[in-house]
Design a protein around this motif. Structure first.
Motif, short mmCIF file in Angstrom:
data_model
loop_
_atom_site.label_atom_id
_atom_site.label_comp_id
_atom_site.label_asym_id
_atom_site.label_seq_id
_atom_site.Cartn_x
_atom_site.Cartn_y
_atom_site.Cartn_z
N ASN A 3 0.86 -1.09 -0.13
CA ASN A 3 0.00 0.14 -0.05
C ASN A 3 0.79 1.22 -0.05
OD1 ASN A 3 -2.64 -0.53 -0.22
ND2 ASN A 3 -3.11 -0.66 2.09
N CYS A 4 1.77 1.44 -1.11
CA CYS A 4 2.48 2.64 -1.15
C CYS A 4 2.24 3.39 -2.40
CB CYS A 4 3.95 2.24 -1.13
SG CYS A 4 4.58 1.45 -2.49
N TRP A 5 3.01 4.62 -2.70
CA TRP A 5 2.68 5.24 -3.72
C TRP A 5 4.14 4.73 -4.39
CZ3 TRP A 5 6.41 9.76 -4.74
CH2 TRP A 5 6.26 10.02 -6.25
N ALA A 6 3.80 4.14 -5.54
CA ALA A 6 5.01 3.55 -6.24
C ALA A 6 5.18 4.27 -7.77
CB ALA A 6 4.73 2.13 -6.53
N PHE A 7 6.32 4.43 -8.14
CA PHE A 7 6.67 4.86 -9.28
C PHE A 7 7.64 3.87 -10.09
CE2 PHE A 7 8.74 7.67 -6.46
CZ PHE A 7 10.08 7.62 -6.76
N LYS A 8 7.83 4.09 -11.50
CA LYS A 8 8.53 3.20 -12.04
C LYS A 8 9.97 3.80 -12.10
CE LYS A 8 9.26 1.69 -16.94
NZ LYS A 8 8.65 1.54 -18.13
N GLY A 9 11.05 3.08 -11.92
CA GLY A 9 12.44 3.34 -11.79
C GLY A 9 12.81 3.88 -10.45
N ASP A 10 14.07 4.66 -10.60
CA ASP A 10 14.52 5.02 -9.33
C ASP A 10 14.37 6.65 -9.04
OD1 ASP A 10 16.32 5.91 -11.10
OD2 ASP A 10 18.11 5.12 -10.10
N GLN A 11 13.74 7.17 -10.04
CA GLN A 11 13.40 8.62 -9.87
C GLN A 11 11.96 8.96 -10.15
OE1 GLN A 11 16.23 10.46 -12.77
NE2 GLN A 11 17.96 10.02 -11.43
N GLY A 12 11.57 10.08 -9.65
CA GLY A 12 10.03 10.30 -9.67
C GLY A 12 9.82 11.76 -8.99
N GLN A 13 8.60 12.18 -9.24
CA GLN A 13 8.26 13.21 -8.36
C GLN A 13 6.72 13.27 -8.23
OE1 GLN A 13 9.41 16.72 -10.73
NE2 GLN A 13 7.71 16.68 -12.26
N VAL A 14 6.37 14.13 -7.03
CA VAL A 14 4.98 14.47 -7.02
C VAL A 14 4.80 15.77 -6.37
CG1 VAL A 14 5.18 13.40 -4.52
CG2 VAL A 14 2.94 13.40 -5.61
N VAL A 15 3.70 16.35 -6.66
CA VAL A 15 3.30 17.65 -6.17
C VAL A 15 2.15 17.57 -5.36
CG1 VAL A 15 2.49 19.80 -6.76
CG2 VAL A 15 4.22 18.89 -8.20
N ILE A 16 2.07 18.22 -4.03
CA ILE A 16 1.06 17.91 -3.33
C ILE A 16 0.53 19.43 -2.94
CG2 ILE A 16 0.26 17.26 -0.78
CD1 ILE A 16 3.01 15.55 -0.70
#
Length: 123
Positions: A3-16
């Protein structure tokens, strides 16, 4: 686990987008422990993270996004799974409406990175 926020690869971003403008003081990042992980490893945990803030859409030119770096942090898998990092908002004594986490690396998983919780602290 899972139950996590997962993203592809080893880099990513999220704007809250915050519910109101906040004078930020710290940010907390959480992952699971090795014991809770089905594989016994937590190489999908984020490692190097940059924290930016912005007043997205509040300027005269709403398309122009002004970001300011408030901190570079390293999540340490050998420490507590819940880690809080102070931010350098004293350089910008104002409140912000958006926080961006830019994950620059993880602890070795080439396929994905997971974040279980992010908490934003401030006034």
């Amino acid at each position: 686990p899972g139950n996590c926020w997962a993203f592809k690869g080893d880099q990513g971003q999220v704007v809250i987008r915050l519910p109101a403008r906040v004078y930020l003081t710290a940010i907390t990042v959480q992952h699971i422990t090795k014991d809770a992980s089905p594989s016994g490893t937590i190489i999908s945990a984020p490692k190097d993270i940059a924290v930016f803030v912005s007043l997205l859409g509040t300027s005269v030119d709403a398309d122009r996004e002004e970001e300011t770096l408030l901190g570079l942090l390293t999540y340490d898998v050998e420490k507590d799974p819940v880690q809080t990092f102070p931010l350098k908002n004293m350089l910008l004594p104002r409140a912000f409406s958006h926080v961006k986490l830019l994950v620059k690396s993880n602890w070795g998983n080439p396929w994905y990175t997971c974040i279980y919780r992010v908490k934003v602290h401030g006034k």
